[in-house]
Design an enzyme around this catalytic site. Structure first.
Site, PDB file in Angstrom:
ATOM      1  N   TYR A  38       0.786  -1.260   0.018  1.00 39.89           N
ATOM      2  CA  TYR A  38       0.068   0.078  -0.028  1.00 39.89           C
ATOM      3  C   TYR A  38       0.994   1.363  -0.015  1.00 39.89           C
ATOM      4  O   TYR A  38       1.675   1.504   1.113  1.00 39.89           O
ATOM      5  CB  TYR A  38      -0.848  -0.018   1.380  1.00 39.89           C
ATOM      6  CG  TYR A  38      -1.762   0.865   1.414  1.00 39.89           C
ATOM      7  CD1 TYR A  38      -2.060   1.743   0.285  1.00 39.89           C
ATOM      8  CD2 TYR A  38      -2.676   1.043   2.288  1.00 39.89           C
ATOM      9  CE1 TYR A  38      -3.117   2.912   0.341  1.00 39.89           C
ATOM     10  CE2 TYR A  38      -3.767   1.852   2.428  1.00 39.89           C
ATOM     11  CZ  TYR A  38      -4.020   3.122   1.556  1.00 39.89           C
ATOM     12  OH  TYR A  38      -4.760   3.923   1.618  1.00 39.89           O
ATOM     13  N   LYS A  55      -1.433  -1.538  -3.859  1.00 37.29           N
ATOM     14  CA  LYS A  55      -2.601  -0.343  -4.116  1.00 37.29           C
ATOM     15  C   LYS A  55      -1.827   1.283  -3.998  1.00 37.29           C
ATOM     16  O   LYS A  55      -1.122   1.098  -2.994  1.00 37.29           O
ATOM     17  CB  LYS A  55      -3.634  -0.368  -2.880  1.00 37.29           C
ATOM     18  CG  LYS A  55      -4.627   0.652  -2.896  1.00 37.29           C
ATOM     19  CD  LYS A  55      -4.872   1.069  -1.777  1.00 37.29           C
ATOM     20  CE  LYS A  55      -6.193   2.580  -1.929  1.00 37.29           C
ATOM     21  NZ  LYS A  55      -6.491   3.101  -0.750  1.00 37.29           N
TER      22      LYS A  55
END
Length: 307
Positions: free
Chosen positions: A141, A169
């Site tokens: 992330y 992400k």
């Protein structure tokens, strides 16, 4: 433990679910149940809890564990469930991941610890140690606005070669970064690249992204699914029309307040006005008050979502 339905790469719309609250440390259980069904009813491809939109760093551990348990039980394998395990403590991240696996989650999501800044070699070493302890596949992330640490493309490339790390992400809002990541990972088609900023969803999918982790899909999941599908099909006319809706949401619901917290306040306020769940926000923030609520109410009446 049920068999995971997580495909590689994970593709589609994976909403970063808000955490419905009644007060600082109490879940809005009825609202949570309604929200999950509201989101899944829009045809999404997964669900991500305890991320930034879910206010994870502000929630007590007891509340995080309760959210994981209730969400996993209700989702019950209908879509892949991703759980954010980011923490300043290595041990707490592992505990969250192990509990998530026991409850039936499909993957963990990890950003860099958000207090001490790390150099890229330190970050690689840290994540390498985490993966040895994890019972679940891992999504990286990249959230430099909150963590103060940017995952360099070269770092992502190195980590993508770890068998347990299956995707990224990216919430950097940097399309040059996205292009570099895509170019460097072209030999690893099973590694998913999902973008957070929904204003970039159409563009990124047209250019090879696997999908989006878009906060607006809490409110209008079918809109984001339809935009994703149109981009995959390269139906440009539909993409242009649906992208306008996404930008309209960004320029109204997300832009009502004065601070960076306005996106979260706007989403929660809208869901409250839609009758889905309570709009309480954990401190240091507070929910919108009456003047802002009336502005959001007006915007909701003007946004026509017919997909």
């Amino acid at each position: 433990m049920r068999k995971s339905n997580l495909m590689r790469p994970l593709k589609g719309i994976v909403p970063p679910m808000i955490t419905p609250l009644l007060d600082r440390d109490t879940l809005d259980v009825e609202g949570l149940e309604k929200l999950i069904e509201h989101i899944l009813g829009g045809g999404v491809h997964g669900l991500f809890i305890l991320g930034t939109t879910g206010e994870a760093p502000s929630l007590s551990y007891d509340l995080r564990y309760e959210l994981i348990k209730r969400t996993s039980k209700q989702v019950n394998g209908r879509v892949p469930l991703l759980v954010g395990v980011t923490d300043t403590s290595f041990s707490e991240s592992i505990k969250l991941a192990r509990f998530s696996a026991e409850q039936g989650a499909d993957a963990a999501v990890l950003a860099p610890p958000y207090y001490f800044s790390q150099g890229q070699p330190e970050l690689i070493e840290y994540i390498g140690h985490v993966t040895k302890e994890l019972p679940l596949p891992l999504f990286l992330y990249n959230m430099p606005g909150c963590t103060k640490v940017h995952m360099d493309p070269e770092t992502v490339m190195i980590l993508s070669e770890y068998p347990r790390i299956i995707g990224l992400k990216d919430s950097s809002c940097d399309m040059m970064y996205f292009h570099k990541i895509r170019a460097m990972l072209k030999q690893n088609p099973e590694f998913a690249v999902l973008l957070g900023p929904e204003e970039l969803l159409a563009e990124s999918v047209l250019l090879g992204a696997d999908g989006g982790v878009n906060g607006g899909a809490n409110m209008f999941p079918s809109l984001y699914v339809a935009l994703y599908n149109a981009a995959v099909k390269k139906d440009i006319d539909t993409v242009v029309e649906l992208h306008k809706k996404v930008v309209q949401i960004s320029m109204t619901i997300y832009s009502t307040g004065r601070y960076g917290s306005s996106v979260l306040k706007g989403i929660k306020c809208a869901l409250g006005l839609m009758g889905v769940c309570n709009d309480f926000i954990s401190e240091p923030f507070h929910r919108f008050r009456d003047p802002e609520r009336e502005i959001i109410r007006k915007f909701l009446s003007e946004i026509k979502i017919d997909v």
